[in-house]
Design an enzyme around this catalytic site. Structure first.
Site, short mmCIF file in Angstrom:
data_model
loop_
_atom_site.label_atom_id
_atom_site.label_comp_id
_atom_site.label_asym_id
_atom_site.label_seq_id
_atom_site.Cartn_x
_atom_site.Cartn_y
_atom_site.Cartn_z
CG LEU A 32 11.04 25.51 0.30
CD1 LEU A 32 11.80 24.38 -0.37
CD2 LEU A 32 9.96 24.96 1.22
NE ARG A 33 10.96 33.08 4.38
CZ ARG A 33 10.66 34.05 3.51
NH1 ARG A 33 11.43 34.27 2.45
NH2 ARG A 33 9.60 34.81 3.69
CG ASN A 57 13.72 35.59 -1.24
OD1 ASN A 57 13.49 34.39 -1.24
ND2 ASN A 57 12.87 36.47 -0.76
CG HIS A 152 9.31 41.11 -7.14
ND1 HIS A 152 8.81 40.45 -6.05
CD2 HIS A 152 8.83 42.37 -7.08
CE1 HIS A 152 8.05 41.29 -5.35
NE2 HIS A 152 8.06 42.46 -5.95
CG HIS A 190 4.49 37.39 -7.01
ND1 HIS A 190 4.86 38.54 -7.65
CD2 HIS A 190 5.57 36.98 -6.30
CE1 HIS A 190 6.11 38.81 -7.33
NE2 HIS A 190 6.57 37.90 -6.53
CG LEU A 234 5.76 43.85 -0.93
CD1 LEU A 234 7.18 44.28 -0.61
CD2 LEU A 234 4.95 45.05 -1.44
CG ASP A 262 5.06 35.09 -3.20
OD1 ASP A 262 6.21 34.75 -2.89
OD2 ASP A 262 4.68 36.28 -3.19
CG HIS A 266 7.98 37.05 6.83
ND1 HIS A 266 9.31 37.41 6.77
CD2 HIS A 266 7.51 37.16 5.57
CE1 HIS A 266 9.63 37.73 5.52
NE2 HIS A 266 8.56 37.58 4.77
CB ALA A 278 6.14 41.96 2.29
C1 NCD Z 1 8.52 37.34 -0.22
C2 NCD Z 1 9.41 36.90 0.95
O1 NCD Z 1 9.05 37.13 2.10
O2 NCD Z 1 10.46 36.30 0.69
N1 NCD Z 1 7.51 38.22 0.29
C3 NCD Z 1 6.32 38.51 -0.32
O3 NCD Z 1 5.60 39.38 0.18
N2 NCD Z 1 5.93 37.89 -1.39
C4 NCD Z 1 9.34 37.97 -1.26
C5 NCD Z 1 8.62 38.14 -2.57
O4 NCD Z 1 8.33 37.18 -3.29
O5 NCD Z 1 8.30 39.29 -2.91
ZN ZN Z 2 7.96 35.33 -3.71
#
Ligand code: NCD
Ligand code: ZN
Length: 358
Positions: A32-33, A57, A152, A190, A234, A262, A266, A278
């Site tokens: 959700l940032r 994260n 992960h 994932h 990823l 997931d 971005h 990613a």
């Molecule tokens: C995720 C992210 O941008 O926070 N990116 C992704 O490619 N899935 C991080 C993650 O879950 O690996």
């Molecule tokens: Zn993720």
């Protein structure tokens, strides 16, 4: 209305299969940032899902109960007026996380799980764990509390081919972890390979989330008459054989596999970049993407349990009771949606979907 008779589900179709009603789903893996980005993406998730496991994260990450409580308050404040949504919080495991951190988080009632990132594995994973054995005292407590560890599951060794990093993680880290903590509840997040499906199938207390991108696309999508940054996430998309294994797992009706988008927003400029980030953004149309997958696999009758039942069952939370409706109508995924001072390009932008949420 024709009740679906193969399983005693609330899922129902109308007689011409033009309408699909299911219990409102939850997203068991979501980014959700924070700040303005949170404001921009949260309404999309709230429209579709009742709850979500919120990834920790951030920069800096959500490391303890105080961080999780403050982040949860910011999420709650960003929910559009009149809407219901329950964020389920996670802690970001580091070399410094203590058993006391986990005990305090669990006692709060709103932290559901702990997320393990191998240091450097993905976006904002630089604070992640350098050696999984450092965390054994934490795992001891989690095993006792029946608190899920969310993995992960990729090694970070640059000598290992990027397409093999999940398989090597299973062999080098997950199997030994499993031997040390056979009762620990684990979600392989994932998953992307037949190897992960196989591992989940044969071990108790282990489940997995599956994303729309890994069900819909294989690695050819990354290189389709040019490089396609919006398919880069990823763990990276794998070959068709692996996609088929994931499809089979998701549509099999096995409660060990459930929905986790997931969705990882971005901005367009950070994706369309010489060093693109990613992450695929799918919060806009997640349930429609999954409906497309299940319809194409002739398994629409399995969608509701995958999306709305198996997740809460694994987390030992109540299932939702409210319903959502999808309408059979062809619509085009928009090229972009607004995001802070840029845009987000939704997964599959420009392509057609056959189900749309009412
Ligand atoms: C995720 C992210 O941008 O926070 N990116 C992704 O490619 N899935 C991080 C993650 O879950 O690996
Ligand atoms: Zn993720």
């Amino acid at each position: 209305m024709l009740q679906c008779r193969t399983l005693s589900l609330s899922l129902s179709y109308d007689d011409k299969m033009q309408k699909l009603t299911l219990i409102r789903p939850d997203d068991w893996h979501l980014h959700l940032r924070d700040g303005e980005a949170l404001q921009a993406v949260l309404p999309h998730t709230v429209r579709q899902f009742a709850r979500a496991i919120v990834m920790p994260n951030l920069k800096p990450p959500v490391r303890d109960l105080a961080d999780a409580a403050a982040y949860r308050d910011r999420i709650l404040a960003a929910i559009p007026a009149g809407k219901q949504f329950k964020p389920l919080m996670t802690l970001y495991l580091t070399d410094q996380t203590s058993p006391e951190d986990v005990l305090a988080a669990q006692a709060s009632g709103f932290v559901q799980a702990v997320k393990y990132y191998p240091a450097g594995a993905t976006t904002n994973a630089e604070f992640g764990v350098t050696d999984i054995r450092n965390c054994d005292p934490v795992f001891e407590v989690m095993q006792r509390l029946e608190m899920p560890l969310l993995l992960h599951g990729e090694v970070t060794d640059k000598a290992v081919d990027i397409f093999d990093r999940e398989k090597v993680f299973i062999e080098q880290q997950l199997m030994p972890l499993r031997q040390r903590f056979p009762q620990l509840k684990v979600v392989m997040e994932h998953i992307t390979t037949a190897d992960a499906v196989e591992f989940v199938l044969v071990h108790d207390h282990i489940a997995a989330t599956i994303t729309p991108q890994h069900l819909l696309y294989n690695r050819n999508s990354l290189f389709n008459r040019g490089i396609r940054p919006h398919f880069y996430c990823l763990p990276i998309l794998k070959r068709e054989r692996h996609r088929q294994a994931l499809l089979q797992a998701a549509t099999s009706g096995n409660p060990k596999f459930f929905l986790g988008t997931d969705s990882a927003p971005h901005s367009r400029d950070r994706k369309e970049n010489a060093c693109g980030c990613a992450g695929c953004f799918s919060a806009l149309h997640a349930i429609e993407l999954y409906a497309e997958v299940f319809e194409n696999a002739n398994a629409l009758d399995k969608l509701e349990a995958f999306a709305s039942f198996y997740g809460p069952d694994f987390y030992q939370l109540p299932r939702n009771t409210e319903q959502i409706t999808l309408i059979k109508t062809s619509w085009r995924i928009p090229d972009e949606v607004p995001f802070v001072d840029s845009q987000l390009v939704p997964l599959g932008a420009g392509s057609e979907l056959m189900w749309q949420m009412a």
